[in-house]
Design a protein around this motif. Structure first.
Motif, PDB file in Angstrom:
ATOM      1  N   LEU A  62      10.572 145.845  59.925  1.00 54.41           N
ATOM      2  CA  LEU A  62      10.196 146.154  61.306  1.00 54.41           C
ATOM      3  C   LEU A  62      10.769 147.475  61.805  1.00 54.41           C
ATOM      4  O   LEU A  62      10.357 147.961  62.861  1.00 54.41           O
ATOM      5  N   ILE A  63      11.713 148.049  61.079  1.00 51.92           N
ATOM      6  CA  ILE A  63      12.316 149.322  61.533  1.00 51.92           C
ATOM      7  C   ILE A  63      12.067 150.444  60.523  1.00 51.92           C
ATOM      8  O   ILE A  63      12.682 151.508  60.620  1.00 51.92           O
ATOM      9  N   GLU A 222       9.703 142.642  66.829  1.00 55.86           N
ATOM     10  CA  GLU A 222       8.249 142.496  66.707  1.00 55.86           C
ATOM     11  C   GLU A 222       7.543 142.929  67.989  1.00 55.86           C
ATOM     12  O   GLU A 222       6.455 143.511  67.940  1.00 55.86           O
ATOM     13  N   CYS A 225       7.102 146.610  68.030  1.00 61.49           N
ATOM     14  CA  CYS A 225       6.105 147.120  67.087  1.00 61.49           C
ATOM     15  C   CYS A 225       4.673 146.972  67.574  1.00 61.49           C
ATOM     16  O   CYS A 225       3.763 147.546  66.975  1.00 61.49           O
ATOM     17  N   HIS A 226       4.443 146.250  68.640  1.00 62.07           N
ATOM     18  CA  HIS A 226       3.083 146.154  69.180  1.00 62.07           C
ATOM     19  C   HIS A 226       2.603 147.512  69.689  1.00 62.07           C
ATOM     20  O   HIS A 226       1.445 147.882  69.500  1.00 62.07           O
ATOM     21  N   GLN A 229       6.145 152.806  67.272  1.00 62.33           N
ATOM     22  CA  GLN A 229       6.371 152.965  65.842  1.00 62.33           C
ATOM     23  C   GLN A 229       7.728 153.615  65.610  1.00 62.33           C
ATOM     24  O   GLN A 229       8.018 154.680  66.165  1.00 62.33           O
ATOM     25  N   TYR A 257      11.893 155.393  68.423  1.00 62.57           N
ATOM     26  CA  TYR A 257      10.520 154.900  68.513  1.00 62.57           C
ATOM     27  C   TYR A 257       9.644 155.912  69.253  1.00 62.57           C
ATOM     28  O   TYR A 257      10.119 156.582  70.186  1.00 62.57           O
ATOM     29  N   LYS A 260       2.622 154.521  69.911  1.00 62.38           N
ATOM     30  CA  LYS A 260       1.699 154.715  68.797  1.00 62.38           C
ATOM     31  C   LYS A 260       0.543 155.660  69.107  1.00 62.38           C
ATOM     32  O   LYS A 260       0.049 156.340  68.213  1.00 62.38           O
TER      33      LYS A 260
END
Length: 294
Positions: A62-63, A222, A225-226, A229, A257, A260
């Motif tokens: 996830l990272i 999680e 991550c929606h 990125q 992050y 996206k």
């Protein structure tokens, strides 16, 4: 006598860990790093039980950062500098904001963002004032937490107190020594997506031996991550450090992050990171940059 007992206990742990390194670590370069970490007093745990391996990869999956060539380090090469996409200069009459949760007596990233024209909102009740005087820096002697009191403010209160514009490149930076997890249990991730282009975080207390805690952390990662990125990952060895099935893992790590929609559609993911030239520097004198593999 208590000091003597503590010294002997620490010595026994180091001897046990040293034997584990000798018996379990095949990679000679990794062995050298681990022995050096013991010598400078860093916490090292060798554990390749199935549960540790599974939990480590839950975190890493996830990272894992995108492979990008245009990253920059803002705030210098020592602890307090962060890797990110180049922050765009303010181009309109609306000043973008950079929130800094967790300041210190030296906060070079904050000053750099202020010099770039961002309004920097600092929050930390552990110091008396900002380390830097700048017209773009507003210091608040407040911690950020889940409930308000005489020295604590919530993230939602910050958002209500200041006028945030969705159309500018606002940035959130957080280093609050483990309190981040409770805040992210309650925060509105849709709000983060709407108002922040980049988020820079230092996550704490990530122990792959603790399955329930790992499950709670993974649920939060999680959610990130929606809409966001990871673009950079670096271990901070000041916490507990693990060597798990030929891989380093750290209980404290820094993740940058990016939303996206600001990334190209065809980016790939890194296979390794942790020691990227011109971007990664040790968190302190004598500390190693730990290699990270996926």
């Amino acid at each position: 006598m208590n000091y003597l007992h503590d010294d002997l206990s620490h010595l026994r742990k180091n001897i046990i860990t040293s034997h584990a390194i000798s018996d379990c670590v095949q990679n000679e370069e990794h062995k050298a790093i681990l022995y050096a970490m013991l010598q400078i007093g860093l916490g090292v745990i060798i554990d390749s039980r199935k549960v540790c391996v599974q939990n480590m990869y839950k975190y890493l999956n996830l990272i894992r950062p995108a492979q990008l060539d245009n990253l920059v380090r803002i705030g210098g090469n020592i602890d307090g500098g962060y890797v990110m996409l180049p922050p765009p200069p303010p181009l309109s009459s609306i000043q973008p904001k950079a929130i800094s949760l967790g300041v210190s007596d030296y906060s070079p990233w904050d000053l750099a963002m202020a010099n770039m024209g961002y309004q920097v909102l600092q929050y930390d009740a552990s110091i008396q004032q900002s380390p830097d005087i700048h017209p773009n820096i507003i210091f608040h002697k407040k911690f950020v937490g889940t409930a308000p009191d005489h020295q604590t403010i919530t993230f939602e209160q910050i958002m209500h107190e200041y006028s945030f514009d969705k159309n500018v490149h606002n940035i959130l930076q957080i280093d609050i020594e483990g309190a981040e997890w409770a805040i992210f249990e309650q925060i509105d991730f849709n709000m983060l997506e709407q108002y922040f282009a980049q988020i820079i975080l230092e996550f704490h207390n990530c122990d792959p031996r603790a399955s329930l805690q790992t499950q709670q952390h993974i649920a939060i990662l999680e959610k990130f991550c929606h809409a966001f990125q990871p673009i950079h990952l670096h271990y901070n060895p000041y916490g507990l450090n693990f060597y798990i099935k030929d891989n380093f893992f750290a209980s404290v790590f820094e993740v940058s992050y990016v939303r996206k929609d600001l990334l190209p559609n065809n980016f790939t993911l890194r296979d390794t990171c942790g020691d990227i030239p011109e971007l990664d520097y040790p968190n302190g004198d004598g500390l190693p940059n730990l290699p990270i593999t996926f």
